[in-house]
Scaffold this active site. Structure first.
Site, mmCIF file in Angstrom:
data_model
loop_
_atom_site.group_PDB
_atom_site.id
_atom_site.type_symbol
_atom_site.label_atom_id
_atom_site.label_comp_id
_atom_site.label_asym_id
_atom_site.label_seq_id
_atom_site.Cartn_x
_atom_site.Cartn_y
_atom_site.Cartn_z
ATOM 1 N N GLU A 1 0.858 -1.202 0.000
ATOM 2 C CA GLU A 1 0.000 0.000 0.000
ATOM 3 C C GLU A 1 0.889 1.245 0.000
ATOM 4 O O GLU A 1 1.931 1.267 0.667
ATOM 5 C CB GLU A 1 -0.825 -0.023 1.303
ATOM 6 C CG GLU A 1 -1.667 1.214 1.544
ATOM 7 C CD GLU A 1 -2.270 1.267 2.957
ATOM 8 O OE1 GLU A 1 -1.617 0.789 3.924
ATOM 9 O OE2 GLU A 1 -3.393 1.778 3.094
ATOM 10 N N ASN B 1 -7.019 6.164 -1.888
ATOM 11 C CA ASN B 1 -5.913 5.249 -1.578
ATOM 12 C C ASN B 1 -6.100 4.065 -2.534
ATOM 13 O O ASN B 1 -7.012 3.255 -2.354
ATOM 14 C CB ASN B 1 -6.017 4.834 -0.100
ATOM 15 C CG ASN B 1 -4.823 4.019 0.349
ATOM 16 O OD1 ASN B 1 -4.102 3.454 -0.459
ATOM 17 N ND2 ASN B 1 -4.639 3.939 1.659
ATOM 18 N N LYS C 1 -9.363 1.955 -2.036
ATOM 19 C CA LYS C 1 -9.609 1.420 -0.680
ATOM 20 C C LYS C 1 -10.981 1.828 -0.156
ATOM 21 O O LYS C 1 -11.294 3.030 -0.098
ATOM 22 C CB LYS C 1 -8.504 1.914 0.251
ATOM 23 C CG LYS C 1 -8.511 1.339 1.652
ATOM 24 C CD LYS C 1 -7.255 1.804 2.389
ATOM 25 C CE LYS C 1 -7.109 1.241 3.777
ATOM 26 N NZ LYS C 1 -5.826 1.670 4.400
ATOM 27 N N GLU D 1 -6.147 8.752 7.682
ATOM 28 C CA GLU D 1 -6.650 8.335 6.363
ATOM 29 C C GLU D 1 -8.018 8.937 6.061
ATOM 30 O O GLU D 1 -8.313 9.268 4.918
ATOM 31 C CB GLU D 1 -6.708 6.812 6.272
ATOM 32 C CG GLU D 1 -5.339 6.187 6.072
ATOM 33 C CD GLU D 1 -5.438 4.760 5.624
ATOM 34 O OE1 GLU D 1 -5.980 4.494 4.543
ATOM 35 O OE2 GLU D 1 -4.968 3.887 6.378
ATOM 36 N N CYS E 1 -4.845 -3.013 2.804
ATOM 37 C CA CYS E 1 -4.576 -2.915 4.245
ATOM 38 C C CYS E 1 -5.799 -3.175 5.123
ATOM 39 O O CYS E 1 -6.207 -4.308 5.291
ATOM 40 C CB CYS E 1 -3.925 -1.575 4.582
ATOM 41 S SG CYS E 1 -3.197 -1.624 6.237
ATOM 42 N N ASN F 1 0.262 -1.010 5.419
ATOM 43 C CA ASN F 1 1.149 -0.275 6.340
ATOM 44 C C ASN F 1 0.483 -0.387 7.700
ATOM 45 O O ASN F 1 -0.483 0.347 7.993
ATOM 46 C CB ASN F 1 1.210 1.215 5.977
ATOM 47 C CG ASN F 1 2.021 1.526 4.736
ATOM 48 O OD1 ASN F 1 3.179 1.944 4.805
ATOM 49 N ND2 ASN F 1 1.403 1.344 3.580
#
Ligand code: CDV
Length: 308
Positions: A46, A106, A123, A142, A168, A193
């Site tokens: 990611e 993302n 994402k 995020e 993730c 991550n």
């Protein structure tokens, strides 16, 4: 037999000051090593091109946008696409995407063996918070910097099989795998991550984090009879540790290969996609065994509702 020789190309830490070109050079070294081993597909983490910037609180949108890519490929990443084409290896990696109309996602992409992008995923499950949180040991912003993905969980027919992607935190949600499982996914690719310590619970350290990580990957793989390839950005980024634990999981839920370090490292396995067939035709034959009349709450309700 439908063998796919896959490489989980774990990246060690990327410091805040490290330019994309330096990271791409590291990714190219891993691609070369994978091609030398005869790999068909190389999967990177990611947000592979930069440090995990959502740990930094920023108010200036122009500063935020310096972490995003407005085009893919672009000048910094073109060498990666060129090398993938020259070596005849498919690649998948994550990056922060800024769309032409100003949306922030993302994102991860998948190419074929000619370096052509054939798949994009954005994402869906964004963890963290959107304002500075003084209660946390470190920030995870995020929800501030990204919008939830708008593409769902598509799959792509390539390399002789059915491939899907997630990113993730998505790996912790059974819905992620099941939506792809319902499209016959045979290999799920994901990068992550994951901080080594829970920012809201200091007692939850790397051992617990790695336990939860393997737990969700192995159960997602087994319950959907699919391979899962999970790739870390690992090690200490500007004082902030991230877990390693990159793994390739088979459709029985067993780990067939795992990283040993928190540095740049290649983890490879030959995965026969035909190994997914038994589970899909027996215990997880969805058409025969699912009881959708009882699953309505999964899509009609978000949070918990306790009857009074
Ligand atoms: N990058 C991530 O999505 N990280 C989350 C953290 C916040 C726990 C994860 O699920 O690993």
């Amino acid at each position: 037999m439908r063998p796919v020789h896959v490489a989980a190309a774990q990246l060690g830490p990327i410091q805040k000051a490290e330019p994309r070109e330096a990271v791409v050079a590291r990714m190219l070294a891993l691609l070369d090593a994978a091609a030398d081993k005869g790999c068909d597909l190389v999967v990177y983490p990611e947000l592979a091109l930069t440090t995990f910037f959502p740990r930094w609180y920023m108010e200036d949108q122009a500063e935020v946008d310096t972490w995003f890519e407005a085009e893919m490929p672009n000048a910094a990443t073109q060498p990666l696409f060129d090398a993938a084409k020259a070596k005849g290896v498919a690649i998948s990696f994550g990056y922060a995407e800024l769309t032409p109309d100003g949306h922030h996602f993302n994102t991860s992409i998948l190419t074929d063996k000619t370096g052509t992008i054939i798949g994009k995923y954005r994402k869906v499950h964004l963890p963290g918070h959107d304002e500075f949180d003084p209660e946390r040991a470190f920030q995870h912003l995020e929800k501030r910097y990204f919008e939830p993905g708008d593409l769902g969980f598509p799959v792509w027919q390539t390399l002789g099989g059915v491939f899907g992607m997630c990113i993730c935190n998505d790996r912790r949600w059974p819905e992620t795998y099941r939506v792809m499982g319902l499209q016959g996914v045979e290999m799920v690719l994901l990068g992550y991550n994951t901080p080594s310590v829970n920012s809201q619970k200091s007692a939850e350290g790397p051992e617990d984090r790695l336990f939860h990580h393997r737990l969700v990957l192995q159960s997602g793989a087994y319950q959907n009879a699919t391979f899962v390839v999970a790739v870390a950005k690992a090690g200490v980024e500007d004082g902030h540790p991230l877990i390693g634990g990159s793994v390739i999981v088979d459709p029985n839920g067993k780990i067939v290969a795992e990283s040993l370090t928190e540095d740049d490292e290649l983890v490879t396995a030959v995965c026969d996609l035909d190994e997914t067939v038994f589970g899909k035709e027996t215990i997880f034959d969805f058409a025969r065994h699912r009881r959708i009349e009882h699953y309505g709450r999964i899509t009609s309700q978000t949070g918990v509702e306790v009857a009074s």
